[in-house]
Design a protein around this motif. Structure first.
Motif, short mmCIF file in Angstrom:
data_model
loop_
_atom_site.label_atom_id
_atom_site.label_comp_id
_atom_site.label_asym_id
_atom_site.label_seq_id
_atom_site.Cartn_x
_atom_site.Cartn_y
_atom_site.Cartn_z
N ASP A 83 30.37 83.04 -23.37
CA ASP A 83 29.89 81.90 -22.59
C ASP A 83 28.69 81.31 -23.32
O ASP A 83 27.68 81.99 -23.50
N THR A 84 28.82 80.07 -23.75
CA THR A 84 27.74 79.38 -24.47
C THR A 84 27.32 78.15 -23.68
O THR A 84 28.17 77.39 -23.21
N ALA A 85 26.02 77.94 -23.55
CA ALA A 85 25.52 76.81 -22.77
C ALA A 85 24.31 76.19 -23.47
O ALA A 85 23.52 76.88 -24.13
N GLY A 115 28.27 73.11 -20.89
CA GLY A 115 29.07 74.16 -21.48
C GLY A 115 29.13 75.46 -20.72
O GLY A 115 29.86 76.37 -21.12
N TYR A 117 30.31 78.37 -18.53
CA TYR A 117 31.60 78.76 -17.98
C TYR A 117 31.52 78.76 -16.45
O TYR A 117 30.63 79.36 -15.86
#
Length: 454
Positions: A83-85, A115, A117
């Motif tokens: 999970d990338t934000a 971004g 998830y």
């Protein structure tokens, strides 16, 4: 006009201006009235006179933070695998001073997350809203003594931010609606307040006070005459919450916290010791909880890199019997959002931890840290809680105290007065309790951020 914005005079040799504060409303730029006051680029925005004498003036400021986060197996889960934000924070404030007797402070905030998830989390996004808006009266002020009364929306933070914090780690900070009176006199710093927390809603100008919660208290700080460089905090904090949730269940809670903190530095040692007892009622039944926290370190000041070896050890009570209507789970009220590091998997409920730290100073502006933290449940009959207080793992299925351990590596680089670069890498190794009660993948976390202030 350019000279006004840049501030300072050509060739002037003046001391550096003071650093920006965590709570921007605590900054005081009245010293810029003096022609020879220390000035830095953009300090012209800090003192914009609105009358001929300069007794009425406007001060402008802002904060910008850009952060990228990467999780592998967030919350110990199989899915999502990663999970990338990208988290963005923008804050702008204006502060009008009126003849040293009153102020009007307004701060807007905008937080965006791209971004994540499953979409932004509860403290990830607030597109545009009023973060602070208060009036302050100063009916009495002389030298280092002042009485302040603030009414409106404002930030609160006390002590080590264990119980009352602005929630700096998450993307959206926390504020309160209400009144806060502060008196600084005779070496005492006394605060009294009655407020309600402000909800974080993702839309535009849609944040309102949480009417289900109330918060009030008294907080006092005074130097310790018997310890050079030491101080003591004494406080009472009261809170009601009609929608409190624990492993035991949900109900109305009224909690009274009585605490003390002993802290300071006696070179080469530093120390920070805190103890809190909580009483009250939950769903009509008695409530009793407690916590003890410590942070002690030794700095080798004359060695290369000025290493500091420190250890934190903390414990907070859990509930001993879910079938008994009385409650024993400690509630940290409004703690800092990244209590055990930016990885932010656990909150300070029903836990014990041991946390040694090595901190190095390669330069005056760069700090490197290496940390290990082990986590246990204080009561095996109680569950595991997240940073917000939500129950993330019920106690059923395991009698193990061992939750797991994590390692953190942190670099914190200050580039002048206005810019800071921060990076951290963490790994959480799941322990017996997690393996016996559900998904238990080890969690990897990487974060990098750049922040600007003016």
């Amino acid at each position: 006009m350019l000279a006004l914005l840049v501030g300072g005079r050509a060739g002037a040799q003046a001391p550096s201006p003071p650093p920006f504060k965590m709570l921007r409303a605590e900054e005081d730029y009245r010293y810029l009235r003096a022609p020879d006051a220390p000035r830095a680029p953009l300090d012209g925005l800090k003192y914009l006179p609105l009358d001929e004498e300069g007794s009425v003036f406007l001060s402008l400021g802002g904060d910008l933070r850009q952060r990228v986060e990467y999780y592998r197996h967030p919350e110990w889960a199989e899915i999502p695998a990663t999970d990338t934000a990208w988290l963005q924070r923008y804050m702008l404030h204006g502060d009008v001073w009126l003849w040293d007797r009153a102020r009007v402070f307004l701060q807007l905030k905008s937080g965006w997350t791209i971004g994540r998830y499953g979409g932004p989390g509860p403290t990830d996004e607030d597109r545009l809203d009023v973060h602070q808006a208060f009036v302050e009266a100063r009916p009495w002020e002389r030298e280092d003594e002042v009485l302040q009364v603030r009414l409106g929306r404002q930030e609160l933070q006390f002590g080590s931010a264990r119980l009352v914090s602005v929630r700096e780690g998450p993307n959206v900070r926390l504020s309160f609606d209400g009144v806060h009176t502060r008196l600084r006199a005779h070496r005492w710093d006394l605060s009294a307040f009655a407020v309600r927390p402000v909800a974080t809603n993702p839309g535009v100008f849609d944040d309102g006070r949480l009417r289900t919660q109330g918060f009030w208290g008294l907080y006092a700080v005074h130097p310790l005459p018997v310890l050079s460089g030491g101080s003591v905090d004494l406080y009472y904090l009261g809170r009601t919450n009609s929608e409190a949730r624990y492993a035991q269940g949900e109900g109305r809670e009224q909690r009274h916290s009585f605490g003390t903190r002993w802290w300071g530095r006696s070179r080469p040692w530093d120390y920070n010791l805190e103890a809190v007892v909580q009483v009250g009622r939950f769903s009509g039944a008695p409530l009793f909880a407690w916590t003890v926290a410590s942070d002690t370190g030794f700095t080798f000041e004359h060695s290369p890199l000025s290493p500091r070896l420190g250890v934190m050890a903390d414990i907070a009570s859990g509930d001993p019997d879910a079938e008994d209507p009385s409650l024993g789970t400690f509630n940290p009220l409004f703690p800092r959002g990244s209590y055990f590091g930016e990885i932010a998997l656990l909150g300070p409920y029903n836990f014990m931890d041991l946390h040694p730290v090595l901190r190095l100073h390669p330069s005056a502006s760069l700090v490197l840290s290496a940390e290990w933290t082990g986590f246990w449940r204080q009561r095996v009959e109680d569950g595991l809680y997240g940073p917000s207080g939500a129950l993330v793992r019920p106690p059923a299925g395991s009698s193990s105290r061992w939750v797991g351990h994590q390692v953190n590596f942190v670099a914190d680089w200050t580039l002048g007065r206005h810019m800071n670069v921060y990076a951290t890498a963490s790994r959480f190794f799941a322990g017996t309790f997690l393996r016996q009660t559900g998904s238990s993948r080890d969690v990897d976390f990487l974060q990098a951020e750049v922040s600007l202030r003016f």
